[in-house]
Design an enzyme around this catalytic site. Sequence first.
Site, short mmCIF file in Angstrom:
data_model
loop_
_atom_site.label_atom_id
_atom_site.label_comp_id
_atom_site.label_asym_id
_atom_site.label_seq_id
_atom_site.Cartn_x
_atom_site.Cartn_y
_atom_site.Cartn_z
N VAL A 1 1.33 -3.80 3.78
CA VAL A 1 1.24 -5.14 4.32
C VAL A 1 2.66 -5.80 4.24
O VAL A 1 2.95 -6.80 4.69
CB VAL A 1 0.14 -6.04 4.00
CG1 VAL A 1 -1.17 -5.42 4.65
CG2 VAL A 1 0.01 -6.26 2.35
N SER B 1 0.76 -1.12 0.07
CA SER B 1 0.02 -0.10 -0.10
C SER B 1 0.74 1.36 -0.09
O SER B 1 0.31 2.10 -0.37
CB SER B 1 -0.94 -0.03 1.23
OG SER B 1 -1.99 -0.98 1.08
N TYR C 1 -2.92 -2.42 -10.52
CA TYR C 1 -2.79 -2.08 -9.28
C TYR C 1 -2.10 -3.09 -8.17
O TYR C 1 -1.13 -2.65 -7.59
CB TYR C 1 -4.15 -2.03 -8.45
CG TYR C 1 -4.38 -1.95 -7.02
CD1 TYR C 1 -4.20 -1.01 -6.35
CD2 TYR C 1 -4.36 -3.50 -6.26
CE1 TYR C 1 -4.36 -1.03 -4.91
CE2 TYR C 1 -4.62 -3.45 -4.79
CZ TYR C 1 -4.63 -2.34 -4.15
OH TYR C 1 -4.77 -2.41 -2.80
N LYS D 1 0.53 3.16 -2.99
CA LYS D 1 -0.67 4.13 -3.24
C LYS D 1 -0.19 5.68 -3.32
O LYS D 1 -1.05 6.54 -3.95
CB LYS D 1 -1.87 3.91 -2.28
CG LYS D 1 -2.32 2.42 -2.56
CD LYS D 1 -3.24 2.07 -1.20
CE LYS D 1 -3.94 0.73 -1.18
NZ LYS D 1 -4.35 0.14 -0.22
N TYR E 1 -4.65 4.01 7.93
CA TYR E 1 -6.22 3.60 8.04
C TYR E 1 -6.98 3.78 9.29
O TYR E 1 -6.70 4.96 9.73
CB TYR E 1 -6.06 1.92 7.74
CG TYR E 1 -5.35 1.57 6.70
CD1 TYR E 1 -5.71 1.87 5.19
CD2 TYR E 1 -4.07 0.92 6.88
CE1 TYR E 1 -4.95 1.47 4.23
CE2 TYR E 1 -3.09 0.53 5.69
CZ TYR E 1 -3.69 0.81 4.63
OH TYR E 1 -2.78 0.64 3.24
O1 DON Z 1 -4.57 -4.63 -1.83
C1 DON Z 1 -4.17 -5.40 -0.90
O2 DON Z 1 -4.67 -5.94 0.00
C2 DON Z 1 -2.49 -5.21 -1.01
N1 DON Z 1 -1.95 -5.34 -2.04
C3 DON Z 1 -2.29 -4.02 -0.34
C4 DON Z 1 -2.62 -3.55 1.06
C5 DON Z 1 -1.83 -3.09 2.07
O3 DON Z 1 -0.55 -2.99 1.85
C6 DON Z 1 -2.76 -2.76 3.39
N2 DON Z 1 -1.43 -1.89 4.30
N3 DON Z 1 -1.02 -1.88 5.00
#
Ligand code: DON
Length: 374
Positions: free
Chosen positions: A304, A110, A234, A113, A286
């Site tokens: 993550v 993320s 994405y 983003k 978040y």
């Molecule tokens: O879309 C997802 O679920 C992962 N590729 C990225 C989510 C993420 O990194 C949330 N962050 N803490």
Amino acid sequence: MTDSMNNENKEIDQQQEANGAIHKKLAERKTVHIEPVIDRHYQLRETSKAKEIIQKAMDLAREEIPKGAVATYIPELGKMDPHQLGICLYPLKGDKICLGDYETRFTMQSVSKVIMLIVALEVCGLKSVFRKVGMEPSGEAFDSLVELDVNDSKPYNPLINSGALAVCGLLLPEVSFQDMLRYTRNVCSDQGIELNEAVFDSEMKTCSRNRSIAYLLQSKGIITTDVEDTLRFYTKMCSMDVTAESLANLGKKLANDGVCVEDGKRYMSSRTARIVKTLMLTCGMYDGSGSFAIKVGIPTKSGVGGGLLSVSDKRAGIGVFGPALDAQGNSIAGCKLLREISNELRLNLFYDPEWNKEDAGDTVLREMQANSVL
Ligand code: DON
């Protein structure tokens, strides 16, 4: 025209071609020199003292690791060693401080983003972006889709999955993934960034939740591009392999108004840098964004994969890597590390050495902790 001018022009042409649409927009921007204003933050000027403080903070942060766990909903991420911890703090003035696993590659997840948003603001413009996504914290998990089930609603902000997917729908007709990869390498000053195919494949096989979000966005007319292509774009962005050091380089440019301190090149407009930092502060962690802002007070975006990108405005870029996560999906040791560093080096956005003279080591926080408010 002299030979050296010719060569310089050739180099600019090649670079522009390489970066395609992104570079065309950015080429209009001027090279500027901004004088960093970190002098009053004396701690950052004393590299050896700051290093000592960060080392101590690392030792404290490591104690948090057993309370967290690596992400397993993307099976390939489940293979990471949860005990890793690394940091790179790169002041606008002075030497970078790197400790622990700062050179280890991990997927951006993320944190990417932030890059998607920067490029969307630069290439598509502010109005197009905020027509598709809001600018409010969600108070929900990163992969929530609750807001999408309401008529006339749009994703809360561009830093949650639904918002980032909407942003990808805007980017897809304008730029290729290769354009984005090149821009990421440049803005992170790290030509070694590659797509991690194993993580990409692994996520594509298990992304039914993101797929649902993307189809919901299509049903609402927010995504008008092909849903599967948008999802792939994405997920590729999330699967770029970075290091804590590359994130610190990106943070340093954001901290310096979008401009590279070393060569004066502008990587995004001043307005884009300001918007991105504001959203990182209000939405970057978040449903943990509010408490993180109080405890740490540094605009930060998590992923993550264990990455944290922090921007101590006008002072330093910080990249952290610690793959054991807390319940919100943020690096558990990384958050503790940033909290300690923020307190000890006085990096809280609202800390001022003149105004907080009596505030010896964050008494407010200690008091709140003692009373179990935090
Ligand atoms: O879309 C997802 O679920 C992962 N590729 C990225 C989510 C993420 O990194 C949330 N962050 N803490």
